[in-house]
Scaffold this active site. Structure first.
Site, PDB file in Angstrom:
ATOM      1  N   LYS A 117       0.824  -1.214   0.000  1.00 43.58           N
ATOM      2  CA  LYS A 117       0.000   0.000   0.000  1.00 43.58           C
ATOM      3  C   LYS A 117       0.852   1.256   0.000  1.00 43.58           C
ATOM      4  O   LYS A 117       0.461   2.269  -0.567  1.00 43.58           O
ATOM      5  CB  LYS A 117      -0.955  -0.004   1.205  1.00 43.58           C
ATOM      6  N   LYS A 199      -6.748 -11.633  -8.163  1.00 47.52           N
ATOM      7  CA  LYS A 199      -8.002 -11.718  -7.424  1.00 47.52           C
ATOM      8  C   LYS A 199      -8.957 -10.589  -7.813  1.00 47.52           C
ATOM      9  O   LYS A 199      -8.528  -9.464  -8.053  1.00 47.52           O
ATOM     10  CB  LYS A 199      -7.638 -11.610  -5.929  1.00 47.52           C
ATOM     11  N   LYS A 202     -12.428  -4.982  -5.307  1.00 43.25           N
ATOM     12  CA  LYS A 202     -13.381  -3.897  -5.481  1.00 43.25           C
ATOM     13  C   LYS A 202     -12.699  -2.585  -5.838  1.00 43.25           C
ATOM     14  O   LYS A 202     -13.351  -1.636  -6.243  1.00 43.25           O
ATOM     15  CB  LYS A 202     -14.312  -3.753  -4.265  1.00 43.25           C
TER      16      LYS A 202
END
Ligand code: TRP
Length: 335
Positions: A117, A199, A202
């Site tokens: 991140k 994967k 969202k």
């Protein structure tokens, strides 16, 4: 949740950082619902985790309620489980402060998710992002959870949770239950429709790669029609060599219960066009009732609010007991 029940405790959470996808349904919610009868379950909307990445306030507020409504639509039953919003239970922030003093700077710097991140949000590597796993440990330890259903990407955070709990227990005395990861029997990892080697997420910018739980039947069918497959027209489960087809087979299996073997038989000699259409229709039939329940639930804001207020009160009662013990052990004055 029944008081003094001897059932084992399960806690899990999802961040309200976007509309949930079919990946959440397959990977988390389906399990959460199944666990409700055998365990004391707490299901949380992790809105405090969500602000480690900058959020628009109005969007976050709306998504928090939408996420709660989707939990309910998927079958989380507020009479069986405790459904709550993280920020409504102040003990999460309070325990995080104490546990921060048990977490090492080096240890947190090594977390894979922190490193990923920080690389993605180089302009906002804030301290909340750094102590994110400590907040997650607090979520879990406050409720003395026995088991935590998590995906592969969260296992390292659970390992840290166990270490923090053991460290605290060792320095003071037994305070926290040491939680185990709960890995569902059938791993249902749903992959991106456009890049089936990663994967479904969202936060993906390509809308065609995800199926949202509130997509219309038409959107679902169209997205599946456009899904990336391969050039040898054979419906066969082989994740390494045919990731796209295998992903669609997983969706078809989840929607209909038909085994992979029978799916292969059903589509032997057919092209991908037929196969995709069948998958699209089956998935649409699976999601439609959920979407209808969702639309009902989201309309009735008063009822949704009262479920969440009740959930927060229940969670707070349990969390308070643990926090009181912790405050006493660390030597915070009590009058
Ligand atoms: N960090 C988790 C995720 O992004 C969400 C989460 C927050 C969580 N607190 C939790 C999951 C406690 C399990 C238990 O997926």
């Amino acid at each position: 949740m029944e008081e003094n029940s001897t059932k084992k405790v399960i806690l899990s959470g999802i961040q309200p950082s976007g509309i949930l996808t079919i990946g959440h349904l397959a990977g988390a919610l389906k399990n959460w619902v199944a666990l409700q009868d055998s365990f004391s379950c707490l299901y949380m909307i992790a809105n405090m985790h969500a602000i480690t990445v900058r959020q628009n306030a109005a969007d976050l507020r709306r998504r928090t309620l939408e996420t709660a409504a989707l939990f309910l639509a998927a079958g989380v039953d507020p009479e069986k489980s405790v459904l709550f919003i993280q920020s409504q239970v102040p003990e999460h922030a309070q325990l995080t402060w104490v546990l921060n003093t048990f977490a090492g700077y080096g240890e947190l710097g090594k977390m894979t998710q922190f490193k990923d991140k920080s690389a993605k949000n180089a302009e906002n590597i804030n301290c909340g992002l750094f102590t994110y796993p400590v907040l997650m440990a607090s979520d879990i330890l406050l409720y003395q959870a026995d088991a935590v259903p998590v995906g592969e990407d969260q296992k390292q955070h659970l390992e840290l949770t166990r270490n923090l709990a053991q460290r605290f227990n060792y320095y003071y005395s037994d305070t926290f239950k040491i939680p185990e990861p709960y890995i569902p029997k059938i791993g249902s990892r749903i992959m991106s429709l456009q890049d089936p080697t990663s994967k479904m997420s969202k936060s993906d910018e390509n809308q065609n790669s995800l199926i949202y739980l509130n997509d219309s039947n038409e959107e679902i069918i169209n997205k599946i029609k456009r899904a990336v497959t391969d050039s040898n027209a054979e419906v066969r489960f082989d994740e390494a060599n045919k990731p796209g087809v295998s992903n669609l087979m997983t969706l078809y299996h989840l929607a209909t219960g038909i085994s992979f073997e029978d799916i292969e038989k059903e589509f032997a000699g057919h092209g991908y066009g037929d196969f995709k259409l069948s998958v699209g229709k089956a998935v649409a039939d699976w999601i439609a009732p959920l979407r209808e329940r969702y639309n009902e639930i989201i309309k009735d804001k008063k009822r949704l609010e009262s479920i969440l207020i009740y959930g927060a009160e229940e969670a707070h009662k349990i969390a308070r007991k643990t926090l009181d013990k912790v405050y006493k052990k660390v030597g915070f004055v009590r009058f």
